[in-house]
Design a protein around this motif. Structure first.
Motif: not given
Length: 280
Positions: A111-116, A231-238
């Protein structure tokens, strides 16, 4: 994402843009990618000899990712045949973070937050805008770049899951996956023969040297990303990695003499703002 991890991934973005520029700057990109792959595979061979193997659960992902990377390499070379760096690279990279986020949600239940989420959307939108502004995009060129983007998303999700199953052996996981790059010289020889592979060593040694350095830069860049995916969210790292497109624009402008318009600079600022959102 922790600021330390984010900073390291941004460094990987610079490295990634650099090796793509090295590849695009060479006339024979298939040959260049092959020599890059030889450097990557050779280093990886040394690493696997002196490091423990990753956990058994990660092996299906290592194999799948290695094969997808070969498809990615071929697709990237084809994409650069049709378009310049400032067009093909942003479309390929910009289309992947949203696909990675979707894939991570479906297969890793992230899951990913709205800001990210906003940051990911800004980066993807800005990156694609960089490519499309003032350019005529042929169907073949767009399809090649989008196919490359799909392979990027696929191997990123595979590696995001696989490295988390490696029992903390991110370095070993990366090296075993990159062993598949030995397939690139095999493909080259099958298509062109052995003599064209060795000929540049005599005719264009500087080009081969640049390709070998590009390979070392490439393995460092993606090795950092795989480490961050633990450890980082895949979408954010990408998405953060895809800020490399801003560096690609700068490299294209400075070294390859590619024009950069005012709107394209504005799109770069949108990408940078998206990166800031991911750091919050």
């Amino acid at each position: 994402m922790l600021s330390y991890t984010g900073g390291i991934v941004l460094f990987a973005a610079i490295l990634h843009a650099s090796w793509n520029a090295m590849l695009h700057g060479n006339r024979d990109r298939f040959s260049s990618m092959t020599w890059m792959s030889i450097a990557i595979a050779a280093i990886s061979t040394l690493v696997v000899v002196f490091n423990p193997s990753p956990a058994n659960a990660s092996w299906p992902y290592i194999i799948a990712s290695g094969l997808v990377h070969i498809v990615y390499n071929v697709s990237l070379v084809r994409s650069y045949r049709r378009s310049d760096l400032a067009l093909a690279y942003p479309i390929a990279r910009g289309s992947s973070p949203l696909l990675v986020t979707l894939g991570a949600a479906l297969f890793a239940h992230e899951a990913i937050g709205p800001v990210h989420a906003l940051g990911i959307a800004m980066i993807s939108g800005g990156v694609i805008a960089i490519a499309l502004q003032g350019r005529h995009v042929s169907r073949a060129g767009a399809l090649g770049a989008l196919t490359t983007g799909a392979t990027i998303a696929l191997y990123t999700v595979i590696d995001g899951i696989g490295v988390r199953l490696s029992n903390g052996e991110a370095l070993s996981y990366t090296a075993w996956m990159f062993l598949f790059y030995w397939l690139m010289p095999v493909l080259f020889v099958a298509k062109r023969g052995l003599a064209p592979l060795w000929k540049p060593l005599r005719a264009e040694p500087l080009s081969v040297g640049t390709s070998l350095v590009g390979g070392l830069v490439s393995i460092a860049a993606y090795g950092i990303v795989i480490w961050a995916l633990q450890s980082g969210a895949m979408g954010a790292v990408s998405a953060l990695r895809e800020t490399s497109v801003v560096f690609a624009v700068l490299i294209g402008r400075t070294f390859l003499r590619e024009a950069v318009s005012g709107p394209r600079w504005l799109a770069c600022m949108v990408v940078a703002a998206g990166a800031v959102c991911l750091g919050l």
